[in-house]
Design a protein around this motif. Structure first.
Motif, PDB file in Angstrom:
ATOM      1  N   ARG A  49       0.858  -1.324   0.026  1.00 39.03           N
ATOM      2  CA  ARG A  49      -0.006  -0.061  -0.162  1.00 39.03           C
ATOM      3  C   ARG A  49       0.871   1.347  -0.040  1.00 39.03           C
ATOM      4  O   ARG A  49       2.038   1.332   0.190  1.00 39.03           O
ATOM      5  N   GLY A  50       0.271   2.456  -0.137  1.00 39.16           N
ATOM      6  CA  GLY A  50       0.804   3.852   0.262  1.00 39.16           C
ATOM      7  C   GLY A  50       1.990   4.011  -1.040  1.00 39.16           C
ATOM      8  O   GLY A  50       2.018   3.879  -2.200  1.00 39.16           O
ATOM      9  N   ASP A  51       3.114   4.622  -0.483  1.00 45.84           N
ATOM     10  CA  ASP A  51       4.147   5.265  -1.220  1.00 45.84           C
ATOM     11  C   ASP A  51       5.020   4.084  -2.027  1.00 45.84           C
ATOM     12  O   ASP A  51       5.140   4.461  -3.136  1.00 45.84           O
ATOM     13  N   LEU A  52       5.101   2.970  -1.391  1.00 41.73           N
ATOM     14  CA  LEU A  52       5.620   1.752  -1.958  1.00 41.73           C
ATOM     15  C   LEU A  52       5.002   1.099  -3.249  1.00 41.73           C
ATOM     16  O   LEU A  52       5.419   1.161  -4.207  1.00 41.73           O
ATOM     17  N   LEU A  53       3.655   1.286  -3.242  1.00 37.06           N
ATOM     18  CA  LEU A  53       2.689   0.748  -4.216  1.00 37.06           C
ATOM     19  C   LEU A  53       2.846   1.851  -5.320  1.00 37.06           C
ATOM     20  O   LEU A  53       3.210   1.643  -6.582  1.00 37.06           O
ATOM     21  N   ARG A  54       2.929   3.162  -5.151  1.00 40.11           N
ATOM     22  CA  ARG A  54       3.096   4.390  -6.255  1.00 40.11           C
ATOM     23  C   ARG A  54       4.468   4.123  -6.875  1.00 40.11           C
ATOM     24  O   ARG A  54       4.545   4.439  -8.106  1.00 40.11           O
ATOM     25  N   GLU A  55       5.668   3.962  -6.051  1.00 38.36           N
ATOM     26  CA  GLU A  55       6.802   3.889  -6.578  1.00 38.36           C
ATOM     27  C   GLU A  55       6.840   2.635  -7.493  1.00 38.36           C
ATOM     28  O   GLU A  55       7.636   2.591  -8.566  1.00 38.36           O
ATOM     29  N   LEU A  56       6.196   1.621  -7.031  1.00 34.89           N
ATOM     30  CA  LEU A  56       6.405   0.359  -7.816  1.00 34.89           C
ATOM     31  C   LEU A  56       5.629   0.636  -9.414  1.00 34.89           C
ATOM     32  O   LEU A  56       6.115   0.197 -10.294  1.00 34.89           O
ATOM     33  N   ARG A  57       4.674   1.321  -8.976  1.00 36.93           N
ATOM     34  CA  ARG A  57       3.591   1.474 -10.329  1.00 36.93           C
ATOM     35  C   ARG A  57       4.504   2.611 -11.503  1.00 36.93           C
ATOM     36  O   ARG A  57       4.295   2.257 -12.479  1.00 36.93           O
ATOM     37  N   PHE A  58       5.275   3.330 -10.723  1.00 33.72           N
ATOM     38  CA  PHE A  58       5.940   4.311 -11.657  1.00 33.72           C
ATOM     39  C   PHE A  58       7.102   3.514 -12.260  1.00 33.72           C
ATOM     40  O   PHE A  58       7.527   3.612 -13.607  1.00 33.72           O
ATOM     41  N   LYS A  59       7.822   2.610 -11.561  1.00 30.29           N
ATOM     42  CA  LYS A  59       8.783   1.778 -11.905  1.00 30.29           C
ATOM     43  C   LYS A  59       8.303   0.804 -13.245  1.00 30.29           C
ATOM     44  O   LYS A  59       9.100   0.806 -14.076  1.00 30.29           O
ATOM     45  N   TRP A  60       7.202   0.319 -13.030  1.00 27.83           N
ATOM     46  CA  TRP A  60       6.883  -0.818 -13.842  1.00 27.83           C
ATOM     47  C   TRP A  60       6.362  -0.132 -15.207  1.00 27.83           C
ATOM     48  O   TRP A  60       6.525  -0.372 -16.300  1.00 27.83           O
ATOM     49  N   ALA A  61       5.675   1.333 -14.902  1.00 29.03           N
ATOM     50  CA  ALA A  61       5.474   1.951 -16.189  1.00 29.03           C
ATOM     51  C   ALA A  61       6.741   2.511 -17.002  1.00 29.03           C
ATOM     52  O   ALA A  61       6.632   2.575 -18.154  1.00 29.03           O
ATOM     53  N   LYS A  62       7.743   2.813 -16.333  1.00 29.34           N
ATOM     54  CA  LYS A  62       8.955   3.460 -16.913  1.00 29.34           C
ATOM     55  C   LYS A  62       9.635   2.144 -17.693  1.00 29.34           C
ATOM     56  O   LYS A  62      10.049   2.216 -18.597  1.00 29.34           O
TER      57      LYS A  62
END
Length: 703
Positions: free
Chosen positions: A200-213
């Motif tokens: 959840r939270g910041d970790l999920l957001r970081e992972l989402r941007f990483k996967w999109a990149k």
């Protein structure tokens, strides 16, 4: 001041000489760029459009510089020309906005028209450089190259502003591309999986941007391969035209080298190139759809009103009609049903199980065995045995047999309610399935046997656990020891005590008290006294109940002197007898018909301020009846009749026998009727005593 002087001089000399360019695109761009600041700060700066190649494909390098590819490498169509025009306008608009700010800082006294004239000169020069390709030399270099028309300071300012504009446009382009890849299905699936496992939270957001990149980089890689391939094909086509005579029928197609044969790859020695793994992957995909289903349908309008009515139902209401209307409006899938049930469980748990039972019969729910197990488990936690058995019958009728998890729930439920036979059947069914019971199942079965008064069956399961190297808990050992102690089974209690000693459990006060009780009821007062002394040696102070059990052990052998000596020794150590010890002494002295001593003990009980237990009244009735103290005997009988619900068969028989011995035949008959009314059957000995007392009372002459 060099910039200020140069701009002023150039604006006077060149404004009159300037004429609009013939190209409509550039003139429109210049006119757009010279709008007031309020129009410059428009939506183009707040939400810039994704930049695309214009004229000579402007790109930002790692040094945030502008680079152009050759015009020959980009064949633009009419659509791309329109897009390039928009990009040019955006570049010039951003450039003018930055330069306007810089000029306004230097020329604070100039009006807007003068500033616009200066900007017109600068933009005209920049457009000329863009047309002849000079801007590549101007911006692409690390250091600003001086111009013949502008001074070195001015040209450096133009160079920095151009790089700043291109850097902002490149960031906006990447931002728009990232937005597209953030909404990609593959990235969404990864985010859903991460949410399921608890990220959840910041970790999920970081992972989402990483996967999109990563997805964007992968897409860029394949696009570059495609451009490389198309370029090779064009080059090969030109070569074919030159060599048409030599090879007319052999087209030259440039592509990546192809692998010969089938791809073979192994993971941990497992050959995954076999076609059967494709079928396995399809099955896994189907199961994943069940575990991570799609999003539920949006609910609005009349369907939402019906759903609100369902959520507000009372426990006694029938939800079938509202469910039918909801189904007709929404046409739900399994995901929609699960969402509805989750909301019911949170907001209206009283109606949740009733709705869930109705949902199991719907085809759109795609009911499986696990759904029935959840409902059975919910009913079992509330000890609703009839509902559980009804759901089981319904489950079998629909062609689904209970699995090991369902039977485990049944074992726990039947053990909890005390139905040993059904619990044993379910336990044997687990073994027939080949399922090895765990500690929880063993504990449930052993507690069921203990509560049913069958500790030997529970001990067999205990030995089975020890054979399988499963360590039973201390609570199970103590429960078995407690059951043997209450039954007076000294041998069984000794076996459990030895097992506890080998298992390494520490001996506490309850352990010794239960052993004293077991040996005392078995009549082995010596062994009971040995455990009593061991308890004191280990530092445990005997409590009132443990002392009462030791006195009761002496009572069975009628060793009153040893019992009194024990009490004297304990009183020296600070022990004060309680209600349990006084109860045993009253019963013992009552059997000896020591009325005065017994009544003194009653005074001691009264001083404690506690209500005498039922056993005291039974002992008093027995003592006064045999002593033929009619008034006190009848008082004791009256107290026992008021507490008849607490009497057991042994107490009833003792009262009847004592009344017959004292000659109170009518009272004995009344107590017998109470005993039979409660469903207890009198023994033959009691019936014989009562009948013989009746015959004797008839033959005895009346006064």
């Amino acid at each position: 001041m060099n910039l200020k002087h140069l701009i002023f001089r150039k604006s006077i000399n060149h404004i009159s000489k300037l004429s609009p360019k013939p190209a409509s695109t550039i003139s429109a761009a210049i006119s757009t760029s010279l709008h007031p600041i309020s129009s410059v700060q428009s939506s183009a700066y707040i939400n810039p459009k994704p930049i695309s190649p214009f004229i000579r494909r402007i790109h930002l390098t790692r040094e945030t510089k502008l680079s152009y590819t050759s015009v020959e490498a980009n064949v633009v169509s009419s659509d791309s020309e329109d897009e390039d025009d928009g990009t040019t306008k955006e570049f010039l608009s951003r450039f003018v906005w930055i330069m306007r700010g810089k000029l306004s800082e230097v020329y604070t006294d100039c009006d807007k028209e003068t500033i616009n004239g200066m900007l017109l000169v600068i933009v005209e020069k920049v457009v000329e450089e863009m047309e002849k390709g000079g801007i590549q030399r101007m911006v692409g270099s690390k250091v600003a190259i001086p111009s013949q028309d502008f001074s070195e300071d001015l040209w450096k300012t133009v160079w920095e502003a151009s790089n700043m504009v291109l850097e902002d446009m490149e960031k906006a382009r990447k931002k728009e591309r990232m937005k597209q890849f953030l909404q990609a299905e593959e990235v969404k699936e990864k985010c859903r999986f991460a949410g399921e496992v608890g990220i959840r939270g910041d970790l999920l957001r970081e992972l989402r941007f990483k996967w999109a990149k990563e997805k964007m980089e992968e897409n860029d890689f394949y696009e570059s391969l495609q451009r490389f391939r198309s370029g090779k094909q064009e080059k090969g086509g030109n070569v074919l035209k030159e060599q048409a005579v030599a090879a007319e029928d052999t087209p030259a197609i440039a592509s990546l080298p192809k692998r010969k044969g089938k791809i073979k790859y192994k993971i941990y020695g497992l050959d995954l190139s076999d076609p059967k793994w494709a079928e396995v992957a399809d099955k896994i995909h189907e199961k994943e759809e069940m575990l991570w289903p799609l999003e539920p349908k949006p609910i609005s309008g009349k369907c939402k009103l019906v759903m609100d009515k369902i959520l507000s139902l009372k426990k006694e209401d029938d939800p079938s009609q509202l469910l039918a209307e909801w189904i007709q409006l929404l046409q739900p899938t399994r995901v929609d049903w699960i969402t509805l049930l989750d909301k019911l469980e949170r907001k209206n748990p009283g109606i949740h199980l009733k709705v869930m039972e109705l949902v199991l019969g719907e085809e759109s729910f795609q009911t499986n065995v696990r759904d029935y197990t959840k409902l059975i488990d919910a009913y079992a936690k509330e000890d609703r045995v009839e509902d559980v058995e009804r759901i089981l019958r319904k489950m079998v009728e629909n062609g689904m047999m209970p699995d090991s998890l369902t039977i485990t729930v049944l074992v726990h439920m039947y053990s909890k309610v005390g139905n040993v036979a059904r619990a044993n059947d379910a336990f044997e069914s687990l073994r027939n399935y080949g399922f090895q019971p765990d500690t929880k199942i063993y504990n449930s079965m052993m507690m069921a046997y203990i509560n049913a008064g069958e500790p030997r069956q529970g001990e067999q399961l205990l030995r089975e656990m020890e054979t399988r190297d499963i360590k039973p808990s201390e609570e199970i050992y103590m429960a078995l020891l407690r059951s043997y102690a209450r039954r007076g089974d000294a041998v069984g209690a000794g076996r459990i005590a030895n097992s506890m000693q080998f298992a390494g459990f520490q001996h506490n006060l309850e352990y010794f008290a239960l052993l004293v009780e077991a040996y005392g009821q078995a009549g082995d007062c010596d062994q009971a006294r040995s455990n009593f002394d061991n308890m004191i040696k280990l530092g445990h102070k005997p409590d009132d109940k443990c002392t009462a059990n030791m006195i009761a052990a002496y009572e069975k052998k009628n060793l009153l002197d040893k019992a009194l000596n024990l009490l004297l020794e304990l009183e020296k150590d600070g022990f004060e007898p309680g209600i349990e010890t006084y109860t045993v002494l009253v019963d013992w002295l009552g059997r000896l018909r020591l009325v005065d001593e017994t009544e003194k003990l009653l005074d001691k009980i009264a001083e404690l301020g506690e209500v005498p237990p039922l056993k005291v009244h039974v002992s008093l009735c027995d003592m006064y009846s045999r002593a033929k103290s009619e008034k006190k005997a009848l008082q004791a009988v009256g107290v026992l009749e008021a507490r008849k619900d607490e009497l057991g068969p042994n107490e009833f028989e003792r009262i009847i026998t004592a009344l017959c011995a004292g000659g109170f035949v009518h009272d004995a008959q009344r107590i017998l009727q109470l005993m039979e009314a409660k469903g207890f059957a009198a023994s033959e000995q009691v019936k014989f005593s009562l009948s013989s007392s009746q015959v004797f009372s008839q033959k005895r002459p009346k006064k």
